[in-house]
Design a protein around this motif. Structure first.
Motif, PDB file in Angstrom:
ATOM      1  N   ILE A 230       0.844  -1.191   0.000  1.00  0.00           N
ATOM      2  CA  ILE A 230       0.000   0.000   0.000  1.00  0.00           C
ATOM      3  C   ILE A 230       0.881   1.243   0.000  1.00  0.00           C
ATOM      4  CG2 ILE A 230      -1.758   1.265   1.295  1.00  0.00           C
ATOM      5  CD1 ILE A 230      -2.632  -1.409   2.475  1.00  0.00           C
ATOM      6  N   ALA A 231       0.462   2.247  -0.748  1.00  0.00           N
ATOM      7  CA  ALA A 231       1.174   3.520  -0.749  1.00  0.00           C
ATOM      8  C   ALA A 231       1.249   4.065   0.668  1.00  0.00           C
ATOM      9  CB  ALA A 231       0.474   4.509  -1.674  1.00  0.00           C
ATOM     10  N   GLY A 232       2.423   4.584   1.040  1.00  0.00           N
ATOM     11  CA  GLY A 232       2.654   5.072   2.387  1.00  0.00           C
ATOM     12  C   GLY A 232       3.382   4.076   3.263  1.00  0.00           C
ATOM     13  N   LEU A 233       3.520   2.817   2.796  1.00  0.00           N
ATOM     14  CA  LEU A 233       4.226   1.791   3.559  1.00  0.00           C
ATOM     15  C   LEU A 233       5.528   1.408   2.846  1.00  0.00           C
ATOM     16  CD1 LEU A 233       1.207  -0.455   4.616  1.00  0.00           C
ATOM     17  CD2 LEU A 233       2.308   1.384   5.914  1.00  0.00           C
ATOM     18  N   THR A 234       6.216   0.404   3.379  1.00  0.00           N
ATOM     19  CA  THR A 234       7.519  -0.005   2.852  1.00  0.00           C
ATOM     20  C   THR A 234       7.469  -1.456   2.390  1.00  0.00           C
ATOM     21  OG1 THR A 234       8.668   1.520   4.339  1.00  0.00           O
ATOM     22  CG2 THR A 234       9.981  -0.250   3.379  1.00  0.00           C
ATOM     23  N   ALA A 235       7.988  -1.723   1.201  1.00  0.00           N
ATOM     24  CA  ALA A 235       8.098  -3.094   0.678  1.00  0.00           C
ATOM     25  C   ALA A 235       9.504  -3.614   0.960  1.00  0.00           C
ATOM     26  CB  ALA A 235       7.807  -3.124  -0.814  1.00  0.00           C
ATOM     27  N   HIS A 236       9.593  -4.899   1.322  1.00  0.00           N
ATOM     28  CA  HIS A 236      10.877  -5.507   1.685  1.00  0.00           C
ATOM     29  C   HIS A 236      11.182  -6.667   0.730  1.00  0.00           C
ATOM     30  CE1 HIS A 236      10.992  -3.369   5.600  1.00  0.00           C
ATOM     31  NE2 HIS A 236       9.669  -3.496   5.534  1.00  0.00           N
ATOM     32  N   TYR A 237      12.411  -6.704   0.207  1.00  0.00           N
ATOM     33  CA  TYR A 237      12.864  -7.775  -0.683  1.00  0.00           C
ATOM     34  C   TYR A 237      14.145  -8.389  -0.105  1.00  0.00           C
ATOM     35  CZ  TYR A 237       9.758  -5.825  -4.286  1.00  0.00           C
ATOM     36  OH  TYR A 237       8.671  -5.371  -4.992  1.00  0.00           O
ATOM     37  N   PRO A 238      14.061  -9.512   0.614  1.00  0.00           N
ATOM     38  CA  PRO A 238      15.282 -10.201   1.060  1.00  0.00           C
ATOM     39  C   PRO A 238      15.972 -10.871  -0.137  1.00  0.00           C
ATOM     40  CG  PRO A 238      13.353 -10.848   2.354  1.00  0.00           C
ATOM     41  CD  PRO A 238      12.850 -10.146   1.142  1.00  0.00           C
ATOM     42  N   TYR A 264      14.887   3.891  -2.221  1.00  0.00           N
ATOM     43  CA  TYR A 264      15.287   2.542  -1.817  1.00  0.00           C
ATOM     44  C   TYR A 264      16.441   2.599  -0.827  1.00  0.00           C
ATOM     45  CZ  TYR A 264      19.479   2.413  -4.839  1.00  0.00           C
ATOM     46  OH  TYR A 264      20.700   2.638  -5.413  1.00  0.00           O
ATOM     47  N   LYS A 265      16.514   1.552   0.001  1.00  0.00           N
ATOM     48  CA  LYS A 265      17.593   1.406   0.971  1.00  0.00           C
ATOM     49  C   LYS A 265      18.118  -0.028   0.895  1.00  0.00           C
ATOM     50  CE  LYS A 265      15.505   4.599   4.341  1.00  0.00           C
ATOM     51  NZ  LYS A 265      14.982   4.713   5.736  1.00  0.00           N
ATOM     52  N   LEU A 266      19.430  -0.176   0.979  1.00  0.00           N
ATOM     53  CA  LEU A 266      20.080  -1.487   1.081  1.00  0.00           C
ATOM     54  C   LEU A 266      20.857  -1.512   2.388  1.00  0.00           C
ATOM     55  CD1 LEU A 266      21.367  -1.824  -2.580  1.00  0.00           C
ATOM     56  CD2 LEU A 266      19.796  -3.417  -1.477  1.00  0.00           C
ATOM     57  N   ASN A 267      20.584  -2.513   3.230  1.00  0.00           N
ATOM     58  CA  ASN A 267      21.318  -2.557   4.496  1.00  0.00           C
ATOM     59  C   ASN A 267      22.801  -2.868   4.284  1.00  0.00           C
ATOM     60  OD1 ASN A 267      20.735  -5.204   3.720  1.00  0.00           O
ATOM     61  ND2 ASN A 267      20.811  -5.955   5.824  1.00  0.00           N
ATOM     62  N   LYS A 268      23.131  -3.424   3.094  1.00  0.00           N
ATOM     63  CA  LYS A 268      24.528  -3.609   2.696  1.00  0.00           C
ATOM     64  C   LYS A 268      24.621  -3.281   1.216  1.00  0.00           C
ATOM     65  CE  LYS A 268      25.336  -7.501   5.866  1.00  0.00           C
ATOM     66  NZ  LYS A 268      25.686  -8.949   5.932  1.00  0.00           N
ATOM     67  N   GLN A 269      25.424  -2.306   0.874  1.00  0.00           N
ATOM     68  CA  GLN A 269      25.577  -1.975  -0.538  1.00  0.00           C
ATOM     69  C   GLN A 269      26.850  -2.568  -1.116  1.00  0.00           C
ATOM     70  OE1 GLN A 269      24.474   1.991  -1.374  1.00  0.00           O
ATOM     71  NE2 GLN A 269      24.537   1.715  -3.581  1.00  0.00           N
ATOM     72  N   VAL A 270      27.847  -2.809  -0.264  1.00  0.00           N
ATOM     73  CA  VAL A 270      29.065  -3.510  -0.661  1.00  0.00           C
ATOM     74  C   VAL A 270      29.210  -4.715   0.265  1.00  0.00           C
ATOM     75  CG1 VAL A 270      31.560  -3.380  -0.934  1.00  0.00           C
ATOM     76  CG2 VAL A 270      30.148  -1.380  -1.456  1.00  0.00           C
ATOM     77  N   THR A 278      18.907  -6.961   2.447  1.00  0.00           N
ATOM     78  CA  THR A 278      17.486  -6.622   2.352  1.00  0.00           C
ATOM     79  C   THR A 278      17.330  -5.292   1.621  1.00  0.00           C
ATOM     80  OG1 THR A 278      16.937  -7.786   4.393  1.00  0.00           O
ATOM     81  CG2 THR A 278      15.368  -6.143   3.612  1.00  0.00           C
ATOM     82  N   LEU A 279      16.520  -5.313   0.581  1.00  0.00           N
ATOM     83  CA  LEU A 279      16.178  -4.104  -0.162  1.00  0.00           C
ATOM     84  C   LEU A 279      14.843  -3.584   0.363  1.00  0.00           C
ATOM     85  CD1 LEU A 279      16.337  -2.074  -2.558  1.00  0.00           C
ATOM     86  CD2 LEU A 279      15.229  -3.846  -3.951  1.00  0.00           C
ATOM     87  N   GLU A 280      14.806  -2.301   0.748  1.00  0.00           N
ATOM     88  CA  GLU A 280      13.577  -1.673   1.214  1.00  0.00           C
ATOM     89  C   GLU A 280      13.164  -0.584   0.237  1.00  0.00           C
ATOM     90  OE1 GLU A 280      14.123  -0.185   5.120  1.00  0.00           O
ATOM     91  OE2 GLU A 280      14.355  -2.165   6.048  1.00  0.00           O
ATOM     92  N   LEU A 281      11.893  -0.607  -0.156  1.00  0.00           N
ATOM     93  CA  LEU A 281      11.333   0.423  -1.028  1.00  0.00           C
ATOM     94  C   LEU A 281      10.333   1.241  -0.221  1.00  0.00           C
ATOM     95  CD1 LEU A 281      10.685  -1.585  -4.328  1.00  0.00           C
ATOM     96  CD2 LEU A 281      12.764  -0.410  -3.586  1.00  0.00           C
ATOM     97  N   VAL A 282      10.612   2.518  -0.059  1.00  0.00           N
ATOM     98  CA  VAL A 282       9.741   3.417   0.695  1.00  0.00           C
ATOM     99  C   VAL A 282       8.784   4.079  -0.289  1.00  0.00           C
ATOM    100  CG1 VAL A 282       9.639   5.369   2.270  1.00  0.00           C
ATOM    101  CG2 VAL A 282      11.588   3.790   2.363  1.00  0.00           C
TER     102      VAL A 282
END
Length: 412
Positions: A230-238, A264-270, A278-282
């Motif tokens: 839903i718009a306004g929440l965050t999607a998570h892709y392990p 987007y956020k990556l808890n590890k980029q390297v 984990t990829l997070e889409l805000v």
């Protein structure tokens, strides 16, 4: 001699000449007068060289005599034959007699032999196994058999295929390393033993080994390639990042082709494989519903991979539902089933319906599937697992998007 019609000058009586015999008879499996431990003998031949005569079939006979004429009974219509299983012996012959399409049998036969069947005075090796697989090498070992014994290694790409000798001559140690392999291939091996007299044992039972991939790199393995949020929440892709071969360098990740409004956020980029990221889409709450296709790109040392992902965005604020919903229970409690029911408009029987239930404090929605009945109504049960306010959305196959139709408040 070609078959034909001849005339007896003394009697003046016509006679049929039937001296037509199979040609070029040979054995692809055995050599005449050379002993073999193969107890069946394969033979093949060419049709008789006769003019204007067709061959109906052949009588094939195996025995210990060099010049036997087989009985007048068709054994095969092919130009090949395999003997029955033969015991040890050094005096086997095959005889082949032809019959034409008029039912006339040749009065002579073709003969081939002698063949020798002899079991070696050497036992077959025991204990063959794959001891190690590394890089482009497969290592085999087996039990030692004693002095004056040489070993032979045979390889095939199928268990019941044709095995070809692949080791050097005079292999004296009970081990062999096959370095002539292709990555990610399955090979089958058999071994035999030979004595100083050159006698070779029967082949051992086969063993198989799959060579390691020669490719060096890494791969991306997402737990899910498609999500709905839903718009306004965050999607998570392990996502798992796994090495291929002996890859050991760092890998850098980023996302491309993503909607410009989504961060987007990556808890590890390297990272260094193997690793978990984990990829997070805000998703902003002002983003309209729709589908977004994007890619995760990973680049390392001389290697790059891409992984396609997709996101379905739901925003009930931008759409009006054609689905009604009600709660049957007068009082809603945690862990007690709640019956959700309603109908769709316009009316439709047996329509597929998907209900999306989202707790305001939880990013993980619950999806439930159901069908409309013969009055275009539906009902399903939902068991709340935590307190709070639940928003319920739904769509049916006539809609493009999820649409809000109500909220459930839990009273504990």
């Amino acid at each position: 001699m070609a078959a034909g019609y001849t005339l007896d000058l003394k009697s003046g009586i016509g006679a049929i000449d039937t001296d037509f015999i199979p040609q070029n008879i040979k054995s692809p499996s055995h050599i005449k007068k050379i002993c073999s431990n193969n107890t069946t003998i394969d033979i093949e031949w060419n049709k008789p060289d006769v003019w204007n005569i067709a061959i109906q079939g052949y009588a094939v006979l195996w025995d210990n005599s060099p010049n036997t004429l087989p009985d007048s009974q068709i054994t095969t219509s092919d130009t090949s034959n395999t003997s029955p299983i033969l015991p040890e012996g050094d005096n086997y012959y095959v005889h082949i007699r032809a019959i034409d399409d008029q039912g006339l049998w040749s009065n002579i036969a073709a003969h081939l032999g002698p063949f020798c069947i002899k079991f070696p005075n050497v036992l077959e090796p025991q204990g063959l196994h794959v001891s190690n697989i590394t890089g482009g090498r497969i290592e085999l070992k087996w039990h030692l058999m004693g002095e004056d014994i040489f070993y032979n290694v045979y390889r095939s790409d199928r268990e019941n295929g044709f095995y070809i000798k692949c080791d050097p001559f005079n292999l004296t140690k009970p081990e062999y390393t096959d370095s002539n392999v292709t990555g990610d291939m399955t090979y089958w091996y058999k071994i035999s033993a030979s004595n100083a007299q050159g006698e070779e044992s029967l082949l051992s039972a086969p063993v198989s080994a799959q060579s390691e991939s020669t490719e060096v790199g890494f791969q991306l393995l997402p737990f899910q390639t498609h999500q709905m949020q839903i718009a306004g929440l965050t999607a998570h892709y392990p996502i798992q990042v796994l090495p291929i071969g002996n890859y050991s360098d760092d890998v850098q990740l980023w996302v491309v082709n993503l909607h410009s409004w989504i961060n987007y956020k990556l808890n590890k980029q390297v990272l260094s494989p193997p690793a978990f990221v984990t990829l997070e889409l805000v998703i902003p709450d002002t983003l309209q519903a729709g589908n977004d296709m994007f890619k995760v790109v990973a680049i390392g040392s001389n290697f790059q991979v891409e992984q396609s992902l997709s996101l379905d965005i739901v925003n009930p604020a931008f759409d009006e539902s054609t689905i009604s919903a009600y709660i049957k229970n007068n009082q809603v409690r945690m862990n007690i089933p709640v019956q959700i029911y309603g109908s769709i408009q316009p009316s439709r029987v047996n329509a597929s319906l998907l209900v999306y239930i989202q707790n305001e404090s939880d990013d993980s929605p619950v999806l439930k599937e159901t069908m409309t009945n013969n009055t275009s109504g539906y009902q399903l049960d939902f068991i709340p697992q935590q307190t709070g306010t639940y928003k319920v959305y739904a769509k049916w196959e006539g809609d493009d998007l999820f649409k809000v139709f109500g909220a459930i408040s839990l009273h504990i």
